[in-house]
Motif scaffolding. Structure first.
Motif, PDB file in Angstrom:
ATOM      1  N   ILE A 135       0.832  -1.205   0.000  1.00 16.17           N
ATOM      2  CA  ILE A 135       0.000   0.000   0.000  1.00 16.17           C
ATOM      3  C   ILE A 135       0.869   1.258   0.000  1.00 16.17           C
ATOM      4  CG2 ILE A 135      -1.673   1.342   1.344  1.00 16.17           C
ATOM      5  CD1 ILE A 135      -2.868  -1.419   2.218  1.00 16.17           C
ATOM      6  N   LEU A 136       1.896   1.298   0.849  1.00 19.04           N
ATOM      7  CA  LEU A 136       2.749   2.480   0.925  1.00 19.04           C
ATOM      8  C   LEU A 136       3.570   2.684  -0.350  1.00 19.04           C
ATOM      9  CD1 LEU A 136       3.954   2.311   4.623  1.00 19.04           C
ATOM     10  CD2 LEU A 136       2.240   3.851   3.629  1.00 19.04           C
ATOM     11  N   ALA A 137       3.915   1.607  -1.035  1.00 19.84           N
ATOM     12  CA  ALA A 137       4.685   1.717  -2.267  1.00 19.84           C
ATOM     13  C   ALA A 137       3.821   2.177  -3.444  1.00 19.84           C
ATOM     14  CB  ALA A 137       5.350   0.384  -2.595  1.00 19.84           C
ATOM     15  N   ASP A 138       2.509   2.088  -3.311  1.00 18.80           N
ATOM     16  CA  ASP A 138       1.575   2.473  -4.373  1.00 18.80           C
ATOM     17  C   ASP A 138       1.109   3.914  -4.147  1.00 18.80           C
ATOM     18  OD1 ASP A 138      -0.234   2.502  -6.464  1.00 18.80           O
ATOM     19  OD2 ASP A 138      -1.715   1.246  -5.439  1.00 18.80           O
ATOM     20  N   ALA A 139       2.056   4.835  -4.231  1.00 18.45           N
ATOM     21  CA  ALA A 139       1.757   6.236  -3.912  1.00 18.45           C
ATOM     22  C   ALA A 139       0.717   6.851  -4.842  1.00 18.45           C
ATOM     23  CB  ALA A 139       3.041   7.065  -3.950  1.00 18.45           C
ATOM     24  N   GLU A 140       0.585   6.327  -6.045  1.00 20.17           N
ATOM     25  CA  GLU A 140      -0.421   6.866  -6.957  1.00 20.17           C
ATOM     26  C   GLU A 140      -1.821   6.746  -6.378  1.00 20.17           C
ATOM     27  OE1 GLU A 140       2.034   4.109  -9.571  1.00 20.17           O
ATOM     28  OE2 GLU A 140       2.261   4.842  -7.531  1.00 20.17           O
ATOM     29  N   ALA A 141      -2.020   5.779  -5.470  1.00 18.66           N
ATOM     30  CA  ALA A 141      -3.335   5.570  -4.859  1.00 18.66           C
ATOM     31  C   ALA A 141      -3.539   6.399  -3.587  1.00 18.66           C
ATOM     32  CB  ALA A 141      -3.538   4.087  -4.550  1.00 18.66           C
ATOM     33  N   PHE A 142      -2.528   7.138  -3.141  1.00 16.59           N
ATOM     34  CA  PHE A 142      -2.676   7.931  -1.912  1.00 16.59           C
ATOM     35  C   PHE A 142      -3.909   8.837  -1.930  1.00 16.59           C
ATOM     36  CE2 PHE A 142       1.975   8.063  -0.145  1.00 16.59           C
ATOM     37  CZ  PHE A 142       1.986   6.684  -0.069  1.00 16.59           C
ATOM     38  N   PRO A 143      -4.220   9.530  -3.041  1.00 15.19           N
ATOM     39  CA  PRO A 143      -5.408  10.397  -3.009  1.00 15.19           C
ATOM     40  C   PRO A 143      -6.711   9.647  -2.720  1.00 15.19           C
ATOM     41  CG  PRO A 143      -4.001  11.008  -4.842  1.00 15.19           C
ATOM     42  CD  PRO A 143      -3.460   9.700  -4.285  1.00 15.19           C
ATOM     43  N   GLN A 144      -6.762   8.332  -2.991  1.00 18.28           N
ATOM     44  CA  GLN A 144      -7.973   7.572  -2.716  1.00 18.28           C
ATOM     45  C   GLN A 144      -8.094   7.217  -1.235  1.00 18.28           C
ATOM     46  OE1 GLN A 144      -6.142   6.648  -5.803  1.00 18.28           O
ATOM     47  NE2 GLN A 144      -7.564   8.203  -6.495  1.00 18.28           N
ATOM     48  N   TRP A 145      -7.002   6.837  -0.581  1.00 14.55           N
ATOM     49  CA  TRP A 145      -7.120   6.404   0.812  1.00 14.55           C
ATOM     50  C   TRP A 145      -6.546   7.409   1.818  1.00 14.55           C
ATOM     51  CZ3 TRP A 145      -2.720   5.530   3.697  1.00 14.55           C
ATOM     52  CH2 TRP A 145      -1.545   5.235   3.015  1.00 14.55           C
TER      53      TRP A 145
ATOM     54  N   TYR B 255      -3.256  14.097   0.376  1.00 14.25           N
ATOM     55  CA  TYR B 255      -2.751  13.972  -0.995  1.00 14.25           C
ATOM     56  C   TYR B 255      -3.807  14.417  -1.993  1.00 14.25           C
ATOM     57  CZ  TYR B 255       1.479  11.905   0.667  1.00 14.25           C
ATOM     58  OH  TYR B 255       2.677  11.731   1.305  1.00 14.25           O
ATOM     59  N   LEU B 256      -3.577  15.594  -2.590  1.00 18.64           N
ATOM     60  CA  LEU B 256      -4.503  16.148  -3.567  1.00 18.64           C
ATOM     61  C   LEU B 256      -4.274  15.548  -4.941  1.00 18.64           C
ATOM     62  CD1 LEU B 256      -4.194  19.864  -2.437  1.00 18.64           C
ATOM     63  CD2 LEU B 256      -5.997  18.230  -1.848  1.00 18.64           C
ATOM     64  N   GLN B 257      -2.986  15.348  -5.296  1.00 12.94           N
ATOM     65  CA  GLN B 257      -2.653  14.802  -6.602  1.00 12.94           C
ATOM     66  C   GLN B 257      -1.291  14.123  -6.539  1.00 12.94           C
ATOM     67  OE1 GLN B 257      -3.079  17.618  -9.773  1.00 12.94           O
ATOM     68  NE2 GLN B 257      -2.225  16.247 -11.307  1.00 12.94           N
TER      69      GLN B 257
ATOM     70  N   THR C  94       0.226  18.360  -2.013  1.00 12.74           N
ATOM     71  CA  THR C  94      -0.267  17.929  -0.707  1.00 12.74           C
ATOM     72  C   THR C  94      -0.718  19.125   0.129  1.00 12.74           C
ATOM     73  OG1 THR C  94       1.973  17.982   0.223  1.00 12.74           O
ATOM     74  CG2 THR C  94       1.222  15.883  -0.693  1.00 12.74           C
ATOM     75  N   ARG C  95      -1.415  18.788   1.224  1.00 15.04           N
ATOM     76  CA  ARG C  95      -1.884  19.812   2.152  1.00 15.04           C
ATOM     77  C   ARG C  95      -1.942  19.213   3.553  1.00 15.04           C
ATOM     78  NH1 ARG C  95      -8.048  19.560   0.168  1.00 15.04           N
ATOM     79  NH2 ARG C  95      -8.466  17.490   0.976  1.00 15.04           N
ATOM     80  N   GLY C  96      -2.155  20.071   4.519  1.00 16.54           N
ATOM     81  CA  GLY C  96      -2.423  19.673   5.895  1.00 16.54           C
ATOM     82  C   GLY C  96      -3.648  20.438   6.351  1.00 16.54           C
ATOM     83  N   TRP C  97      -3.774  20.676   7.641  1.00 16.63           N
ATOM     84  CA  TRP C  97      -4.910  21.453   8.116  1.00 16.63           C
ATOM     85  C   TRP C  97      -4.623  22.942   8.126  1.00 16.63           C
ATOM     86  CZ3 TRP C  97      -3.635  23.955  12.642  1.00 16.63           C
ATOM     87  CH2 TRP C  97      -2.689  23.354  13.462  1.00 16.63           C
TER      88      TRP C  97
ATOM     89  N   THR D  81      -0.660  24.729   0.627  1.00 14.41           N
ATOM     90  CA  THR D  81      -0.371  23.450  -0.012  1.00 14.41           C
ATOM     91  C   THR D  81       1.107  23.405  -0.350  1.00 14.41           C
ATOM     92  OG1 THR D  81      -0.852  24.201  -2.268  1.00 14.41           O
ATOM     93  CG2 THR D  81      -2.700  23.290  -0.986  1.00 14.41           C
ATOM     94  N   LEU D  82       1.583  22.208  -0.609  1.00  9.74           N
ATOM     95  CA  LEU D  82       2.986  21.995  -0.954  1.00  9.74           C
ATOM     96  C   LEU D  82       3.065  21.240  -2.273  1.00  9.74           C
ATOM     97  CD1 LEU D  82       4.157  20.824   2.574  1.00  9.74           C
ATOM     98  CD2 LEU D  82       4.721  23.016   1.501  1.00  9.74           C
ATOM     99  N   ARG D  83       4.023  21.614  -3.085  1.00  9.55           N
ATOM    100  CA  ARG D  83       4.301  20.912  -4.338  1.00  9.55           C
ATOM    101  C   ARG D  83       5.733  20.412  -4.246  1.00  9.55           C
ATOM    102  NH1 ARG D  83       0.290  21.568  -8.063  1.00  9.55           N
ATOM    103  NH2 ARG D  83      -1.169  23.235  -7.622  1.00  9.55           N
ATOM    104  N   TRP D  84       5.879  19.115  -4.509  1.00  7.34           N
ATOM    105  CA  TRP D  84       7.205  18.530  -4.375  1.00  7.34           C
ATOM    106  C   TRP D  84       7.297  17.235  -5.154  1.00  7.34           C
ATOM    107  CZ3 TRP D  84       7.403  14.157  -0.792  1.00  7.34           C
ATOM    108  CH2 TRP D  84       6.200  13.946  -0.103  1.00  7.34           C
ATOM    109  N   ASP D  85       8.531  16.845  -5.430  1.00  7.98           N
ATOM    110  CA  ASP D  85       8.807  15.590  -6.111  1.00  7.98           C
ATOM    111  C   ASP D  85       9.393  14.617  -5.103  1.00  7.98           C
ATOM    112  OD1 ASP D  85       8.000  16.805  -8.450  1.00  7.98           O
ATOM    113  OD2 ASP D  85      10.004  16.943  -9.308  1.00  7.98           O
ATOM    114  N   LEU D  86       9.017  13.369  -5.242  1.00  8.52           N
ATOM    115  CA  LEU D  86       9.511  12.307  -4.375  1.00  8.52           C
ATOM    116  C   LEU D  86      10.139  11.237  -5.259  1.00  8.52           C
ATOM    117  CD1 LEU D  86       7.903  10.683  -1.373  1.00  8.52           C
ATOM    118  CD2 LEU D  86       8.355   9.233  -3.332  1.00  8.52           C
TER     119      LEU D  86
END
Length: 169
Positions: free
Chosen positions: A24-34, A39-41, A61-64, A68-73
């Motif tokens: 699950i953690l390696a499938d970062a493309e799915a982060f916006p779903q769960w 994770y916005l995009q 990404t965002r928090g409360w 928002t933050l834009r970054w590459d991983l």
């Protein structure tokens, strides 16, 4: 450690196997779903090798807090299912390491995050708001732990639903 530098450690304890958690953690493309609160995009820029090493993702990404933050991983090392390492470049820069270990009633996933905030407005405010920014990170990671628990349950339910009638799941 500089005023814009952060060392943040999070630990999640979930009812799942290290393999399930790692997948699950390696499938970062799915982060916006769960993990939609954070994770916005997530866009895959480079797929990486069979173990995920070299995978490059562009994140929004965002928090409360109201920014928002834009970054590459980029995945720099993989020892899955025991863990993997990443680098971050963009509004913050640094390294992260997921360590995934079995526990008597599930799995412990520990994230060690060492970053420097370089987004101009956040860097300028770090001297006064560092505790608030760290709290924002803790909030985001708590949403991740909740989301991971939901995702583990969803995947198990999908496996049960997909099993042929009379088969053990």
């Amino acid at each position: 450690m500089g005023i814009n530098d952060y060392h943040l450690v999070s630990q999640w304890h979930v009812a799942g196997t290290p393999e399930e958690v790692s997948d699950i953690l390696a499938d970062a493309e799915a982060f916006p779903q769960w993990w939609p609160e954070v994770y916005l995009q997530v866009d895959v820029i480079e797929p990486g090798d069979a173990n995920g090493v070299g995978k490059l993702l562009r994140l929004h990404t965002r928090g409360w807090l109201p920014y928002t933050l834009r970054w590459d991983l980029r995945v720099t090392e993989s020892d899955r299912p025991a863990g993997f390492s990443v680098t971050a470049v963009g509004d913050f820069n640094g390294t992260g390491r997921w360590t995934i270990t079995p526990h008597e009633d599930g799995t412990v996933a520990r994230y060690d995050w060492r970053i420097r905030v370089d987004k101009p407005i956040l860097a300028a405010l770090s001297f006064a708001l560092k505790p608030l920014f760290a709290a924002n990170h803790r909030w985001a990671m708590a949403r991740g732990e909740e989301g991971l628990r939901r995702e583990l349950l969803r995947r198990r339910q999908d496996a049960i639903n997909a099993a042929p009638a009379g088969a053990a799941a």
